[in-house]
Design an enzyme around this catalytic site. Sequence first.
Site, PDB file in Angstrom:
ATOM      1  N   ASP A 282       0.844  -1.211   0.030  1.00 17.59           N
ATOM      2  CA  ASP A 282       0.099  -0.014   0.026  1.00 17.59           C
ATOM      3  C   ASP A 282       0.856   1.386   0.112  1.00 17.59           C
ATOM      4  OD1 ASP A 282      -2.141  -1.778   0.054  1.00 17.59           O
ATOM      5  OD2 ASP A 282      -2.861  -1.144   1.925  1.00 17.59           O
TER       6      ASP A 282
ATOM      7  N   TYR B  32       2.438   1.987  -3.498  1.00 19.25           N
ATOM      8  CA  TYR B  32       1.298   2.359  -4.132  1.00 19.25           C
ATOM      9  C   TYR B  32       0.661   3.858  -3.988  1.00 19.25           C
ATOM     10  CZ  TYR B  32      -3.263   2.981  -6.310  1.00 19.25           C
ATOM     11  OH  TYR B  32      -4.203   3.426  -7.256  1.00 19.25           O
ATOM     12  N   ASP B  33       0.750   4.207  -2.951  1.00 17.96           N
ATOM     13  CA  ASP B  33       0.489   5.470  -2.326  1.00 17.96           C
ATOM     14  C   ASP B  33       1.574   6.496  -2.464  1.00 17.96           C
ATOM     15  OD1 ASP B  33      -1.989   4.789  -1.295  1.00 17.96           O
ATOM     16  OD2 ASP B  33      -1.086   4.539   0.990  1.00 17.96           O
TER      17      ASP B  33
ATOM     18  N   SER C 293     -30.622  -2.905 -27.681  1.00 21.10           N
ATOM     19  CA  SER C 293     -30.993  -3.685 -26.339  1.00 21.10           C
ATOM     20  C   SER C 293     -31.283  -5.106 -26.910  1.00 21.10           C
ATOM     21  CB  SER C 293     -32.260  -3.214 -25.698  1.00 21.10           C
ATOM     22  OG  SER C 293     -33.216  -3.034 -26.593  1.00 21.10           O
TER      23      SER C 293
ATOM     24  N   GLU D 243     -22.770 -15.728 -21.868  1.00 20.69           N
ATOM     25  CA  GLU D 243     -22.264 -14.773 -20.644  1.00 20.69           C
ATOM     26  C   GLU D 243     -23.627 -14.458 -19.547  1.00 20.69           C
ATOM     27  OE1 GLU D 243     -21.322 -10.848 -22.551  1.00 20.69           O
ATOM     28  OE2 GLU D 243     -20.056 -11.962 -24.023  1.00 20.69           O
TER      29      GLU D 243
ATOM     30  N   LYS E  48     -26.057 -12.363 -17.740  1.00 25.29           N
ATOM     31  CA  LYS E  48     -26.564 -11.154 -18.051  1.00 25.29           C
ATOM     32  C   LYS E  48     -26.551 -10.430 -16.643  1.00 25.29           C
ATOM     33  CE  LYS E  48     -30.317  -8.688 -20.223  1.00 25.29           C
ATOM     34  NZ  LYS E  48     -30.989  -8.152 -19.274  1.00 25.29           N
TER      35      LYS E  48
ATOM     36  N   ASP F   9     -27.054  -7.634 -13.879  1.00 30.42           N
ATOM     37  CA  ASP F   9     -28.484  -6.810 -13.708  1.00 30.42           C
ATOM     38  C   ASP F   9     -27.958  -5.519 -13.249  1.00 30.42           C
ATOM     39  OD1 ASP F   9     -30.984  -6.251 -13.685  1.00 30.42           O
ATOM     40  OD2 ASP F   9     -31.453  -7.394 -11.993  1.00 30.42           O
TER      41      ASP F   9
ATOM     42  N   ARG G 190     -26.631   4.711 -21.743  1.00 29.18           N
ATOM     43  CA  ARG G 190     -27.172   4.226 -22.930  1.00 29.18           C
ATOM     44  C   ARG G 190     -27.966   5.453 -23.178  1.00 29.18           C
ATOM     45  NH1 ARG G 190     -31.885   1.694 -24.025  1.00 29.18           N
ATOM     46  NH2 ARG G 190     -31.815   0.564 -26.056  1.00 29.18           N
TER      47      ARG G 190
ATOM     48  N   TYR H 201     -18.102  -5.827 -22.118  1.00 35.88           N
ATOM     49  CA  TYR H 201     -18.545  -7.341 -22.886  1.00 35.88           C
ATOM     50  C   TYR H 201     -18.701  -6.853 -24.300  1.00 35.88           C
ATOM     51  CZ  TYR H 201     -23.123  -4.774 -22.118  1.00 35.88           C
ATOM     52  OH  TYR H 201     -24.073  -3.808 -22.047  1.00 35.88           O
TER      53      TYR H 201
ATOM     54  N   LYS I 290     -24.653 -15.162 -27.711  1.00 34.99           N
ATOM     55  CA  LYS I 290     -24.191 -14.179 -28.584  1.00 34.99           C
ATOM     56  C   LYS I 290     -23.523 -15.124 -29.674  1.00 34.99           C
ATOM     57  CE  LYS I 290     -23.200 -10.493 -25.372  1.00 34.99           C
ATOM     58  NZ  LYS I 290     -22.104  -9.736 -25.106  1.00 34.99           N
TER      59      LYS I 290
ATOM     60  N   LYS J  28     -33.573 -15.418 -20.185  1.00 34.35           N
ATOM     61  CA  LYS J  28     -33.952 -15.048 -18.932  1.00 34.35           C
ATOM     62  C   LYS J  28     -34.110 -16.536 -18.038  1.00 34.35           C
ATOM     63  CE  LYS J  28     -34.141 -10.593 -18.979  1.00 34.35           C
ATOM     64  NZ  LYS J  28     -35.066  -9.770 -18.370  1.00 34.35           N
TER      65      LYS J  28
ATOM     66  N   CYS K 239     -65.981   4.345 -17.345  1.00 36.18           N
ATOM     67  CA  CYS K 239     -64.311   4.821 -17.330  1.00 36.18           C
ATOM     68  C   CYS K 239     -64.270   5.052 -15.802  1.00 36.18           C
ATOM     69  CB  CYS K 239     -64.035   5.948 -18.107  1.00 36.18           C
ATOM     70  SG  CYS K 239     -62.196   6.517 -17.801  1.00 36.18           S
TER      71      CYS K 239
ATOM     72  N   CYS L  37     -63.241   9.240 -15.900  1.00 35.46           N
ATOM     73  CA  CYS L  37     -64.132  10.176 -16.339  1.00 35.46           C
ATOM     74  C   CYS L  37     -65.612   9.829 -16.455  1.00 35.46           C
ATOM     75  CB  CYS L  37     -63.641  10.884 -17.783  1.00 35.46           C
ATOM     76  SG  CYS L  37     -63.645   9.580 -18.938  1.00 35.46           S
TER      77      CYS L  37
ATOM     78  N   CYS M  19     -61.712   3.765 -23.196  1.00 37.03           N
ATOM     79  CA  CYS M  19     -62.439   4.937 -22.784  1.00 37.03           C
ATOM     80  C   CYS M  19     -61.907   5.885 -24.113  1.00 37.03           C
ATOM     81  CB  CYS M  19     -61.978   5.631 -21.450  1.00 37.03           C
ATOM     82  SG  CYS M  19     -62.113   7.357 -21.578  1.00 37.03           S
TER      83      CYS M  19
ATOM     84  N   CYS N  63     -60.109  13.056 -20.564  1.00 36.89           N
ATOM     85  CA  CYS N  63     -60.022  11.908 -19.238  1.00 36.89           C
ATOM     86  C   CYS N  63     -58.894  12.147 -18.620  1.00 36.89           C
ATOM     87  CB  CYS N  63     -60.350  10.586 -19.984  1.00 36.89           C
ATOM     88  SG  CYS N  63     -59.803   9.363 -18.707  1.00 36.89           S
TER      89      CYS N  63
END
Length: 688
Positions: A34, A37-38, A83, A117, A119, A121, A140, A229, A293, A317, A411, A414, A429, A435
């Site tokens: 460390d 690096y510092d 997408s 691969e 997916k 989230d 995106r 990716y 893919k 999925k 409706c 309305c 409606c 409305c």
Amino acid sequence: MDRSRAEKELERLAKLIAYHDYCYYTIASPELSDAQYDALRRQNQDLEAQFPDLRRMDSPSHRIGSPISSQFDKVKHRKQMLSLDNVFNEKEFLDFQKKLRRFLKMPEDFSIPMIAEPKIDGLSASLHYQDGQFALGATRGDGQEGENITANLRTIKDLTLCLLGDTFPKSLEIRGEVYMTINDFEALNESRKQQNEPCFANPRNAAAGSLRQLDSTVTASRPIHFFAYYAQNLEGNLTQTHSELLEKLQTWGFAINPYYKLCNDFSQMLTYYQDMQETRKNLNYEIDGLVFKVNDLMLQERLGVVGRSPRHSIAFKFAAEQAETIIEDIILQVGRTGVITPVAVLRPVIVGGVTVSRATLHNEEEIRRKDIRINDAVVVQRAGDVIPQIVRVLENKRPDTSQIYNFTDNCPCCNSNLHKTPGQIAKRCLNGFSCEDQAIQRIIHFVSRDALNIDGLGERHIARFYGLGLIASPVDIFTLEERNKSFNEKIENWEGWGNQSTQNLWNAINRVRTMPLDRLIYALGIPQIGQNTAKLLAKHYTKFENFLKSIVAVNQNGTNVDKELTKIEGIGHGMARDIIDFFQQKHNLQMVEGLLQHITVLACKISDNLPFSGKTIVFTGSLEHISRGEAKFQAEKLGAKVASVVSAQTTFVVAGKDAGQKLKAAINLKVEVINEITWQKMVENANL
Ligand code: IVH
């Protein structure tokens, strides 16, 4: 140290620190203590303090973020950010494979090798590297245009600020997913709870909330990560296969997901899908499926894009997550197009980490078919972004208090009489902007990201403006700034607004006073007319006047409506009906006329510098080497229009084996006829 040495030294330090960041954060095998690096970071910091103007785009000092930013600038993506289409079960996945083969005209028993691969989230981001330095990063957005979040992305520790090695192209775009681990998400929420701050619903929201901070020092304090990716170079493919591309990404210093796998046939794909469903339980980040893919990039190119998704990839999925709860009530919602949707009000239950308190019941028939009653015990499920659904009623738990639900004829907003189009299940409606619920939904749609994309006019603002009678239809958006000048209580003085937000809103509105034709058509909110159909209409009519004149004229003299619209490839009778109905309603026509007072609609540019621009081609008979779909895709990519009927306007006909009527028609009309081989030669020459 003199300036030129300092410049060299800063370059050396940027590269060296990037390498050690990679060792520490990306592959977890640090080579420095460390303290060592510092010391490097301090050297870099000191030199930058002496020569502030020599601070590099890839300087490690960007990692800490900067507190100043008033709003994110817009960035146009060089290539659209697409997408993925989804499949949810084995059969749909098999159908996807079949479609690929059909499009590429490959035999039924042939397997196209694919990379699987996880997916992730999270949320996708695009990164630009110029001469190996991270120069620009964007969200995106709507796929065409995102927001400049460079300062925020620079704070992500495993996102390399300069590419490692020296085998990278001059200008490179990387795409990938920003995410938060489950442990970090839980720890973050714990500390927010203690500070009385609202918790994030799930790791994805936490990652998004952390990334979209105007103050990037806040982003720097949040534990977010990046998996790459995809990479592209404007000059052509970087590798021959996707797996080689992933390896390249790794050598450049990116984290790639370690669970990617080459699957050579369908059974390997399914086995891997099942394995990963188990592995998923032990991962420290959320994945909601696998992305498959096509590995061969040449094949990817041939498969191309349909709508907003590439044909070469699919998200498979994982099974939806389910939980048991009680239906406390059933209410009706009025949608943007007036469709009435019954919604179940649920006793809140956690499904897959998110609290669910509503589920769609789709329509009256669905309620009857599943025999859903108020007070019933039910199984609910959610899959990814899909609105929660009722899977089934637990009839053995049905209480005596359960009540059958009776759908009304009026409706819920309305009170006007609901209308049922023959052949359609839903009730509607027809009261349009009169409305309230419908009007608000339509205005929300009008300003939404894929429509006009007016930032700063969120759902709550629209409801408030509508409630106060300030925005009753999209037209009023364009007069609001002017009217505000004479308001007693000016918007900038309202609670939650202020000068800056109000000015931002005027800027956002003024920015769209000139709008592309397809965006306007989509923004109108005609039932069934999504972005793709809006593009087809825009391409066909090129100018808004033409579109309007044609539809209104067709309406007035009652000529065959269908003929005019269904001539356009991709528009069927149902859609044509909805377009006509839309313009037959007075309030819609008034809105359109009102809009035209305030906006300029750009004519749709049919790209006229492509090799086949202005040409109309008809394919007939069976082609031997490629499928009809691929031939059509090739032709359209080169600027041609593909028609299904031969006429005097046809430039030439490509006749395959056993061509019949269309070939005859071409000969009669003296339209040029070519064979498949000539067609392929033309495509090759045009692509050169
Ligand atoms: S490839 C054509 N690979 O899923 C789009 N996407 O709807 C190229 N995602 O917006 C995406 N993990 O945010 C790809 N391994 C992965 C992914 C992935 C997550 C997200 C991405 C994209 C969305 C697709």
